[in-house]
Design a protein around this motif. Structure first.
Motif, PDB file in Angstrom:
ATOM      1  N   HIS A 349       3.425   7.427  -7.667  1.00 53.25           N
ATOM      2  CA  HIS A 349       2.975   7.534  -6.270  1.00 53.25           C
ATOM      3  C   HIS A 349       3.901   6.769  -5.320  1.00 53.25           C
ATOM      4  N   GLU A 350       3.649   6.969  -4.029  1.00 60.70           N
ATOM      5  CA  GLU A 350       4.518   6.354  -3.020  1.00 60.70           C
ATOM      6  C   GLU A 350       4.311   4.841  -2.943  1.00 60.70           C
ATOM      7  N   ILE A 351       5.432   4.139  -2.876  1.00 61.67           N
ATOM      8  CA  ILE A 351       5.453   2.687  -2.749  1.00 61.67           C
ATOM      9  C   ILE A 351       5.857   2.311  -1.321  1.00 61.67           C
ATOM     10  N   ASN A 352       6.881   3.005  -0.805  1.00 62.75           N
ATOM     11  CA  ASN A 352       7.364   2.801   0.565  1.00 62.75           C
ATOM     12  C   ASN A 352       7.757   1.354   0.835  1.00 62.75           C
ATOM     13  N   THR A 415      10.913   6.903  -1.995  1.00 61.65           N
ATOM     14  CA  THR A 415       9.585   6.323  -1.721  1.00 61.65           C
ATOM     15  C   THR A 415       8.858   5.823  -2.964  1.00 61.65           C
TER      16      THR A 415
END
Lengths: 563, 186
Positions: A349-352, A415
């Motif tokens: 999943h996205e960490i950003n 991301t």
């Protein structure tokens, strides 16, 4: 025009009017450098009533000069935050047999505030064992490691002073942190996805993740704004004064005393001495490359672990043939950079991680290594991204690097990835050092600093261990894939340490525990060059604690008329 | 070319002359100025090099269901950067392009130039370049990616096409949650 400072060329009125001195005025102190150490020295000495001139190589920039664009410094060399390798080259080689080649080994902040303007702001205290490793663990073959002449308890009040005076965010209670007398003045910065993942991985491995101590304000503090999580923090100057650099903490307070001048675009080239072996001032190039002598009763060098020894070596006279304060031959020696072990992990999943400050959680279980491993030193971990959008071109091993197939993955790489960063100690060796290059000159005609450096074998083993442990942390955190392989000593960079070592023996060190040069009674050296050991990766906190302590020691010496 | 300098100089001029100028107006003016007109002449690259780079960069970051290097005006970036921020790389880059042309001219026995190959042959030739001459390939890839993801004021990443591709926004102020994993922890 008023009300909208960004709409005019008028200076932004963030600073009080500044007192100036004539070079012929004999001021109490000339301080060379305005960074992490120089800023503290300027503020403390001027607060204590002394007159101070700070010589800074770079310009005095403010928020409106800063940009998030990585090419900003290329377009505006007069607004670059770090040294320009074209004008001020460095050279390096592995051994004395090699010819030194141009390299960028010496990276430093070249603006008012120095490297603290663009640093990542990890503010780790050194553990107690750091100061007494030779006694506790012995001296490995081919290393010059020694005990410090001071202990953690001597520095503790000053670590606390750093946290409260500049503003450090964090949470007391990390089981691997040495004892502290006060909590942090500010709560930790918000946890990021990297921090949550480090908690996940470290907990599974039985390690102890903890909120990172960061010199970035989590709330407004002492008239400055809290962090707005703009992102792309590493390498950039803060545009809202939330990063606790010397530029926005110590320097304005020094100027406000009315006793301190920050003299910019002033490049020190020689510390002047008289017939009785005392320093009398500093000669520098002004912005027109004209030589000027600023007279002073005493001199403090806080120019960093490369520029400080360089200046001492350039200040040789017939009385000091091997360079000023160098009867021990130790000026420029014992150089250390810390080490690093890096791996990248790709997650579902996205960490950003490009949003917000770089680090939100750390793991210090590895400050001291189990004796059974046979490794000297130790370090700590964080999970971070710290990417700017130029990392949008990233690739992943075994996957396409271009075309539609790469394009479909580009967002994932940007991301959903992060780095585990193992920060490590480095051993000083008898031959690793910086000196003056006999051939290469800078744009002022001064010799380029030359590095001779081969990492100690222990530090490569330590790096390999940290790299493997980093992979385990990523896997335990749920990484779908892990990439990268380096772990070992850094052969250069911004952590310029050890080159004017502190010690009790004038034959093996350059300054004493008061930061006073053994050879010169009114010359003080206060910066990363004083480090006897490298620390576990994050030097700036200790550089500033040393500076606060040094200013107290120097003031006592003046009161005792011992200067 | 710099957003700040431009906005600042416009702000000084407009605010001085008109007494007031809204930031949205100023932003519109500066955004227009950052886009280089199609017909503008190139600062460093020759017409031939522009043609070649247009095809290479469009293979590296193709236009498919989302815009690619062509829409992001990556070649405009390369040209402008070589005249400014990458000035020191002019010689190296010219050699890289010459090496590219030399290598790909051996793709077909008849020695056809890269631009004379069919699109599929071109893709195949770039793949061979990546395997056999990775230095040349990654030089070209590097400058293409920089044009895709650098700030639009340098001439590429037009309309922030590159940033949209990777999910980056230059908003410069964020609050938690920053990503998936820190949800519920703010």
């Amino acid at each position: 025009m008023s009300g909208h400072p960004h709409h005019t060329d008028e200076p932004v009125r963030l600073l009080p009017p500044m007192r100036t001195f004539a070079p012929t005025d004999e001021v109490d102190f000339v301080i060379v450098g305005s960074g992490a150490a120089g800023g503290v020295m300027a503020r403390e000495l001027s607060h204590k009533g002394f007159s101070v001139v700070v010589l800074e190589q770079g310009p005095f920039l403010t928020e409106r000069d800063f940009s998030h664009d990585p090419f900003w410094g290329d377009l505006h060399p007069d607004k670059a935050l770090t040294n320009n390798r074209k004008d001020q080259p460095g050279t390096s080689r592995k051994t004395d047999k090699d010819e030194a080649k141009l390299s960028g080994w010496n990276n430093y902040g070249r603006v008012v505030g120095g490297g603290s303007v663009h640093f990542t702001a990890n503010y780790w205290r050194f553990p107690e064992l750091e100061f007494e490793q030779a006694t506790r663990f012995g001296v490995p073959d081919d290393s010059t490691i020694a005990d410090w002449p001071i202990r953690y308890a001597d520095l503790e009040p000053y670590y606390t002073k750093v946290e409260w005076d500049i503003g450090v965010s964090g949470l007391a209670g990390n089981p691997f942190e040495p004892p502290r007398t006060k909590p942090f003045p500010l709560p930790p910065l918000p946890i990021k996805s990297e921090g949550v993942l480090l908690e996940r991985g470290a907990s599974k491995l039985g390690m102890h993740p903890w909120p990172a101590p960061m010199a970035i304000l989590s709330r407004p503090y002492r008239g400055r704004s809290g962090c707005v999580a703009c992102g792309i923090c590493i390498g950039n100057a803060c545009e809202v004064r939330a990063k606790s650099s010397s530029l926005v903490t110590m320097i304005p307070e020094a100027i406000a005393t009315g006793r301190c001048e920050i003299r910019t675009l002033s490049y020190a080239r020689k510390v002047e001495t008289n017939a009785s072996g005392r320093v009398t001032g500093v000669t520098y190039f002004d912005k027109n490359k004209k030589e000027v002598v600023q007279r002073a009763k005493a001199v403090v060098l806080s120019a960093n672990g490369c520029e400080t020894p360089k200046l001492l070596l350039m200040s040789a006279t017939s009385a000091f043939p091997d360079g000023l304060a160098n009867s021990s031959g130790q000026v420029g020696r014992n150089i250390m950079f810390n080490g690093s072990a890096l791996r990248t992990g790709l997650f579902e999943h996205e960490i950003n991680g490009w949003k917000g400050a770089v680090v939100s959680r750390v793991v210090w279980d590895t400050y001291e290594m189990p004796a059974s491993l046979g490794l000297y030193g130790g370090g700590g971990f964080d999970f971070r991204c710290g990417y700017d959008p130029l990392a949008g071109g990233a690739t992943w091993p075994g996957e396409p690097t271009w075309g539609s197939a790469w394009k479909k993955r580009a967002r994932d790489y940007f991301t959903k990835s992060l780095m585990v960063y193992g920060h490590m100690s480095s051993l000083p060796t008898p031959n690793n050092r910086m000196d003056l290059d006999p051939k290469v000159k800078d744009a002022w005609g001064l010799p380029a600093p030359r590095l001779t450096f081969t990492g100690h074998p222990n530090d490569f083993k330590l790096g390999a261990w940290f790299g493997k442990r980093g992979e385990e942390l990523l896997s335990a955190a749920g990484a779908l894939g892990v990439a990268g392989e380096y772990g070992g000593p850094d052969g250069g960079g911004p952590h310029l340490l050890g080159t004017c070592r502190m010690g009790n023996d004038p034959h093996t060190s350059v300054v004493n525990a008061d930061h006073r040069a053994h050879d010169v009674p009114n010359l003080f050296i206060v910066d990363g060059s004083n480090f006897v050991t490298s620390g576990r990766g994050q030097p700036t906190m200790t550089i500033q604690a040393l500076a606060f302590r040094a200013s107290d020691r120097i003031t006592s010496l003046v009161k005792e008329k011992a200067l | 070319m710099q957003r700040r300098d431009f906005v600042q100089s416009m702000a000084g001029g407009l605010a001085g002359a008109l007494g007031a100028a809204s930031w949205s107006q100023l932003r519109a003016v500066s955004a227009h100025a950052a886009g280089i007109a199609e017909s503008a002449s190139y600062e460093f690259l020759t017409a031939e090099q522009v043609k070649l780079l247009d095809v290479i960069t469009a293979h590296l970051i193709p236009t498919d269901d989302t815009p690619g290097a062509r829409e992001a005006k990556v070649v405009r970036f390369i040209d402008h950067a070589l005249a400014t921020i990458f000035k020191d790389l002019q010689k190296d880059f010219t050699k890289t392009l010459a090496d590219f042309s030399e290598f790909t001219s051996h793709y077909r026995p008849d020695g056809a130039s890269f631009l004379a190959l069919t699109p599929n042959e071109q893709i195949d030739a770039i793949g061979e370049l990546e395997r056999l001459k990775p230095d040349v390939f990654f030089d070209l890839r590097g400058v293409t990616m920089t044009g895709m993801f650098a700030h639009p004021e340098h001439g590429g990443n037009f309309g922030k096409i590159g940033w949209k591709l990777i999910g980056y926004e230059d908003r410069y102020s964020w609050a938690p949650p920053f990503g998936y994993y820190d949800r519920g922890r703010e």
